[in-house]
Design a protein around this motif. Structure first.
Motif, PDB file in Angstrom:
ATOM      1  N   ILE A   1       1.054  -1.467   0.380  1.00 41.37           N
ATOM      2  CA  ILE A   1       0.019  -0.403  -0.093  1.00 41.37           C
ATOM      3  C   ILE A   1       0.717   1.141  -0.186  1.00 41.37           C
ATOM      4  O   ILE A   1       0.599   2.186  -1.053  1.00 41.37           O
ATOM      5  N   LEU A   2       1.947   0.868   0.602  1.00 41.12           N
ATOM      6  CA  LEU A   2       2.470   2.170   0.878  1.00 41.12           C
ATOM      7  C   LEU A   2       3.430   2.134  -0.312  1.00 41.12           C
ATOM      8  O   LEU A   2       3.816   3.645  -0.468  1.00 41.12           O
TER       9      LEU A   2
ATOM     10  N   PHE B   1       1.141   4.588  -2.629  1.00 39.75           N
ATOM     11  CA  PHE B   1       1.480   5.767  -2.692  1.00 39.75           C
ATOM     12  C   PHE B   1       2.091   6.317  -3.185  1.00 39.75           C
ATOM     13  O   PHE B   1       2.002   7.707  -3.439  1.00 39.75           O
TER      14      PHE B   1
ATOM     15  N   LEU C   1       2.139   6.593  -6.438  1.00 36.10           N
ATOM     16  CA  LEU C   1       1.241   8.085  -6.940  1.00 36.10           C
ATOM     17  C   LEU C   1       2.138   8.851  -7.142  1.00 36.10           C
ATOM     18  O   LEU C   1       1.590  10.215  -7.674  1.00 36.10           O
ATOM     19  N   ILE C   2       2.082   9.729  -5.837  1.00 31.63           N
ATOM     20  CA  ILE C   2       3.024  11.072  -5.648  1.00 31.63           C
ATOM     21  C   ILE C   2       3.969  10.865  -6.717  1.00 31.63           C
ATOM     22  O   ILE C   2       4.324  12.055  -7.010  1.00 31.63           O
TER      23      ILE C   2
ATOM     24  N   ILE D   1       2.765  11.742 -10.168  1.00 32.33           N
ATOM     25  CA  ILE D   1       1.699  13.338 -10.220  1.00 32.33           C
ATOM     26  C   ILE D   1       2.823  14.078 -10.026  1.00 32.33           C
ATOM     27  O   ILE D   1       2.780  15.768 -10.495  1.00 32.33           O
ATOM     28  N   ALA D   2       3.877  13.964  -8.909  1.00 29.75           N
ATOM     29  CA  ALA D   2       4.745  14.908  -9.689  1.00 29.75           C
ATOM     30  C   ALA D   2       6.074  14.592 -10.411  1.00 29.75           C
ATOM     31  O   ALA D   2       6.616  16.245 -11.516  1.00 29.75           O
TER      32      ALA D   2
ATOM     33  N   PHE E   1      -3.196  11.894 -13.466  1.00 31.81           N
ATOM     34  CA  PHE E   1      -4.253  11.065 -12.497  1.00 31.81           C
ATOM     35  C   PHE E   1      -4.391  10.084 -13.335  1.00 31.81           C
ATOM     36  O   PHE E   1      -4.121   9.216 -11.705  1.00 31.81           O
TER      37      PHE E   1
ATOM     38  N   THR F   1      -3.411   6.350 -10.097  1.00 38.21           N
ATOM     39  CA  THR F   1      -4.879   6.141  -9.916  1.00 38.21           C
ATOM     40  C   THR F   1      -4.973   4.819  -9.898  1.00 38.21           C
ATOM     41  O   THR F   1      -4.841   3.711  -9.037  1.00 38.21           O
TER      42      THR F   1
ATOM     43  N   LEU G   1      -2.137   2.867  -7.565  1.00 41.07           N
ATOM     44  CA  LEU G   1      -2.741   2.772  -6.650  1.00 41.07           C
ATOM     45  C   LEU G   1      -3.657   1.378  -5.903  1.00 41.07           C
ATOM     46  O   LEU G   1      -3.833   0.586  -5.172  1.00 41.07           O
ATOM     47  N   PHE G   2      -4.336   1.802  -7.300  1.00 41.29           N
ATOM     48  CA  PHE G   2      -5.927   1.024  -6.926  1.00 41.29           C
ATOM     49  C   PHE G   2      -4.852  -0.605  -7.021  1.00 41.29           C
ATOM     50  O   PHE G   2      -5.297  -1.469  -6.201  1.00 41.29           O
TER      51      PHE G   2
END
Lengths: 160, 499, 327
Positions: A88-89, A92, A95-96, A99-100, A105, A109, A112-113
């Motif tokens: 999970i981490l 994340f 994801l970060i 996006i950065a 998006f 997404t 992460l899913f």
């Protein structure tokens, strides 16, 4: 306080002692930061009073927490599934990063899913990634296109 | 009686078929955007304002009211179903509401939230009609020292969320207070605890903290324990609808919630969170089922939800009577008025009674619409919980993150969200209650700045806190509430076991 | 104040010239293709957000752009948005940032790593005159009375207004200084929002309140507040309040709002954006919006705006130092 299970009873509770140390560090950080404030208002109470009160409170609570840890006054804890947490981490973190770095998006997404559903025991990564993509596209279309909410755009978003 | 006729006239306008359609669209859109955590009613209204440009004033205001109430209601739905508060005021709803949903009682929880919102919204709208002029004069005389005293009362209520270890509860609270220090000091403009990161200058966003602690923390916790045996979620256990007992147990909490929410919402710096805290702790004290609190007590959903909605109506009091926008949402509403060349203010009622009463009437309509729309949907919403666990939690995390991504897509903000998630996980594992952190973050900064304002005006004289009758009374209440449990405990050693 | 005079001159001289120029140089279809992003470095609902959304509304209604999107990047008095704009939008001729007077102070106050110098000034577009009010039952009737009170005991005169270091705070300090008292001793109480400070004034918790004119207009008309002075050079049309200047208090100040383009633009890109703004502020829709919101047209073309900006920055920096907001 309930008496902990004999099997899991640890005296002293090292993890809980670590929490006490973190709290103490937080208190010290507040002391240090407040100390560096330069300006004080001409009238009334300054911006330093409240931080000092909170820092003192935290320091006292850190001590109380340490005492509790020493006595083993925390409820018993079960074993951990580290793999799930890391997945999970990791999701994340991806994801970060996406996006950065302008990955957009939708892909973020989907990643992460997929990571989360894998953490909950799913093996069908391709299918889940597909579901994540569909979910991302749907959210993007609804909120970005219809409601003009600016979501981070990447290559996929520019195609839509 | 004039008031009554004016309202009736407003209702006839609002009830025209086309206007009803606008209300429906508004409620739908508002709910859709409002369910996203981090996107509260203010942002919802801001996003949707351009859509209302195209309508006539009456239609636009009606759609507006629908968006507003829809946005508020959307936040509670996610709180209850997936433990993800859509906005800070629905944080308390998640405490009991989500426990109910997990026990298969999501239906009654959603229903009591919807009906409670309706009851509170209706009563509070009546309050606007009949009490606004009187209430506003009280609100205006509420000074910084009085706010500080009110915060003291609110602080006492935190203990209701502490669980079974006061030390761990206090630790949670102080972590929240420490987070509240972060950012620009309102009175001197200096940065505190930002360590040179500009993104931190605005402090910690309440929804970021709440979503991290609640939704992400929970997902991590459940995932980490999955190997110990999967927790089976049953969407419906027992009745999907509220039983007779549910009604009985919800009724007074609705009324009390409204009594907390409406007046505090009308205070210029009152906000929607404090009445929900007060309502929660009151219901916990008054309930006949103390053993259910922490495991899904319906009173803990009914009261705070009513308080939340009533306070939203309360913010309209200073807006309509004084032209005072006291919340971000109210400021957006002001912008909505200005589209039609209206300047809300003391003269608005006199100059444009048609529009004011039209708006008030459309609040009634929107409220009713929301109820009519949501009750049939309750069955559908709770089925969401039947989604297989991996997809359900994956969806929750996507959803929880999306609000932050949309509201503030910065690396710092997203990193904070994840850090709070890890914090929420650790707190669950070591049995620290999570709610007091959020409470500390909300109350701490307000209490500090109001106290400092009071002392700045009095040139440092602390007696100002006792000289105002309101402040003295509230401080007395706080003291009483603080000491009462100790006195009571002295009388009987009984103590209910809690989560 | 020489500042205000130069502004007036600028407006008188250059606005018609720009108008003539852009009308001649720009066929309407050339502009209608732009896909514009307007960054509002504030949360929805505030002044900059409303300005950005009003620009968007006018541009779309008048078909000056193909599309216009408002993006809110809030934080730290707008400096977070500014930093992102300066670093992230470099060389992008399709982006604009809305900001104003308050950002000048916020940059100093927050020790912002980026400054306005790094962005490209496009235009000043609106301004709002500031007003000072007292509760209707206050013994203070004029700016002179308040100046007397300040001179007698500066600590006892409390001013309520918006955030620390904002335009209201600067104005309180300028007033105290102009009244002949020690400006560093000004007792300014910062409130979080306009609503909260207005309530404190109506409730008589503070001596005087400071805000933009439009915010208190309704209260003044209803007789709940008494206006004792406006900060404009001359009396405002339709607002029967004397200026500070005519009451012998040398205080002229406006809360202006402006638009900036990203750094590193080509001359053509810069011209495209400044022409777009010049065309927008002349449209009927825009004028209509100004009237609704109570903003005054204060258009200044890029070069004049840049010169104006320099002077305002110097003035704000001086005041903030006096008041002790920056060391």
């Amino acid at each position: 306080m309930t008496t902990p299970d004999i099997a899991t009873e640890r005296k002293p509770d090292k993890a809980a002692l670590a929490i006490a140390a973190v709290l103490l560090l937080l208190a010290l950080a507040i002391f240090w930061d407040t100390h560096t404030l330069e300006l004080a208002p001409t009238y009334g109470l300054g911006p330093k009073a409240m931080p000092y009160v909170i820092a003192c409170g935290l320091a006292a609570l850190a001590v109380a927490n340490a005492v509790m840890a020493w006595r083993g006054a925390f409820p018993p804890r079960e074993s951990l599934d580290h793999r799930a947490i890391i997945l999970i981490l990791g999701g994340f973190a991806a994801l970060i990063a996406l996006i950065a770095l302008g990955g957009g998006f939708i892909i973020a997404t989907a990643v992460l899913f997929t990571a989360t559903s894998a953490a909950f025991g799913r093996r069908a990564i391709h299918i889940d990634f597909g579901i994540g993509l569909v979910l991302g596209v749907a959210i993007f279309l609804l909120f970005d296109k219809l409601l003009t909410l600016a979501l981070p755009a990447g290559p996929l978003e520019r195609l839509l | 009686m004039d008031t009554f006729y004016a309202l009736l006239h407003g209702l006839t306008i609002a009830a025209q078929p086309l206007n009803l359609v606008y209300a429906l669209i508004g409620v739908l859109l508002g709910t859709a955007v409002g369910v996203l955590p981090g996107i509260g009613p203010a942002l919802t209204v801001a996003l949707l304002l351009p859509i209302t440009f195209k309508l006539d004033p009456a239609g636009s205001l009606i759609m507006f009211a629908g968006i507003y109430y829809g946005g508020m209601y959307g936040g509670s739905t996610t709180s209850i179903l997936i433990n993800t508060p859509g906005e800070s005021a629905s944080m308390v709803t998640a405490l009991e509401g989500n426990k109910m949903a997990k026990a298969g009682r999501g239906g009654p929880a959603l229903a009591t939230a919807a009906i409670g919102s309706f009851v509170a919204g209706t009563l509070a709208t009546l309050g606007i009609v009949f009490l606004a002029p009187w209430l506003v004069s009280v609100a205006v005389n509420f000074g910084p020292e009085d706010y500080f005293a009110l915060m003291c009362v609110a602080f006492i209520t935190v203990s209701a969320t502490f669980g079974d270890s006061p030390v761990r509860g206090l630790i949670s609270l102080f972590i929240g207070l420490a987070l509240g220090l972060m950012g620009i000091d309102k009175l001197t403009g200096q940065a505190r605890l930002t360590f040179g990161v500009p993104d931190l200058l605005d402090g910690v966003e309440v929804t970021t903290l709440a979503v991290g602690l609640f939704a992400i923390g929970e997902a991590l916790y459940v995932a980490s324990r999955r190997h110990l045996g999967e927790e089976k979620l049953e969407p419906v256990r027992g009745s999907l609808w509220m039983t007779k007992t549910d009604w009985k147990r919800s009724f007074w909490p609705w009324i009390r919630g409204t009594l907390f929410g409406f007046p505090i919402g009308a205070l210029p710096a009152g906000g929607a969170e404090i009445p929900t805290f007060l309502s929660y702790s009151t219901e916990r004290k008054l309930t006949k089922h103390p053993e259910e609190f922490g495991h899904g007590a319906i009173e803990g959903v009914a009261g705070p939800e009513a308080a939340n909605n009533a306070s939203a109506a309360g913010t309209l009091v200073p807006l309509l009577t004084l032209g005072l926008p006291t919340s971000a949402t109210a400021a957006m509403m002001l912008a909505g008025f200005q589209q039609y060349g209206l300047n809300p203010g003391p003269l608005l009622f006199a100059e444009r009674p048609d529009l004011v009463w039209g708006l008030i009437a459309s609040l009634f309509i929107a409220n009713t619409m929301l109820l009519v729309l949501n009750l049939p949907l309750v069955g559908l919403w709770v089925r969401l919980l039947a989604i297989p666990q991996p997809w359900l939690y994956a969806g929750i995390l996507v959803f929880a993150t999306m609000g932050t991504v949309a509201a503030k897509p910065s690396v710092v903000e997203l990193t904070m969200l994840v850090i709070f998630g890890v914090m929420g996980f650790l707190m669950r594992r070591f049995d620290y209650p999570v709610a007091p952190v959020v409470v500390g973050l909300i109350l701490g900064p307000v209490a500090e700045s109001q106290l400092r304002r009071a002392l700045q005006i009095s040139l440092g004289d602390p007696m100002v806190l006792l000289q105002s009758p309101m402040s003295a009374t509230l401080l007395g209440v706080a003291l009483l509430a603080l000491l009462a449990p100790f006195i009571l405990r002295g009388m009987s050693r009984f103590k209910a076991s809690e989560d | 104040m020489p500042l205000s005079l130069s502004r007036r001159l600028c407006r008188a001289l250059f606005v018609p010239a720009i108008a003539a120029l852009s009308a001649a140089a720009l066929p309407a279809q050339a502009q209608g293709t732009m896909e514009l992003k307007i960054i509002a470095p504030a949360a929805p609902g505030g002044g900059w957000d409303q300005t950005a959304r009003s620009l968007q509304q006018a541009m779309i209604a008048e078909k000056l752009v193909k599309s216009a999107q408002v993006i809110n990047v809030n934080g730290a008095g707008g400096t977070v948005g500014l930093a992102q704009f300066v670093n992230g939008a470099k060389g992008d001729g399709n982006q604009l940032l809305v900001n104003g007077f308050v950002m000048v102070g916020a940059i100093l106050l927050n020790k912002s790593p980026v400054s306005l110098k790094q962005a490209t000034p496009i235009a000043r577009i609106t301004e709002e005159t500031q007003i000072m009010v007292v509760p209707a039952n206050s013994p203070i009737k004029t700016a002179k009375d308040l100046a007397e009170a300040v001179k007698k005991d500066v600590a006892k005169v409390t001013f309520a207004g918006g955030s620390a270091g904002g335009v209201d705070h600067i104005m309180a300090a300028l007033f105290v200084g102009a009244a002949g008292a020690d400006a560093s001793k000004v007792n300014y109480v910062a409130f979080s929002g306009g609503g909260e400070s207005l309530a404190a004034i109506l409730g008589g918790k503070v001596t005087a309140g400071i805000s933009g004119v439009s915010e208190y207009e309704g209260q003044i008309k209803a007789g709940k507040l008494r206006a004792i002075g406006v900060t404009s050079e001359k009396r405002l049309p339709g607002v029967d309040v004397p200026t500070f200047k005519e009451q012998g208090v040398d205080l002229v100040l406006t809360n202006w709002r402006s638009v900036f383009a990203p750094p590193g633009l080509t001359d053509a890109q810069k011209k495209g954006l400044s022409d777009l703004i010049a065309a927008t502020v002349k449209t009927k829709t825009w004028k209509e919006i100004l009237k609704q919101k109570g903003w005054d047209d204060a258009y200044l073309a890029p070069d004049q705006f840049a010169a104006f900006l320099d002077k305002e920055q110097a003035r704000v920096a001086a005041v903030m130092k006096t008041v002790g907001l920056v060391k």
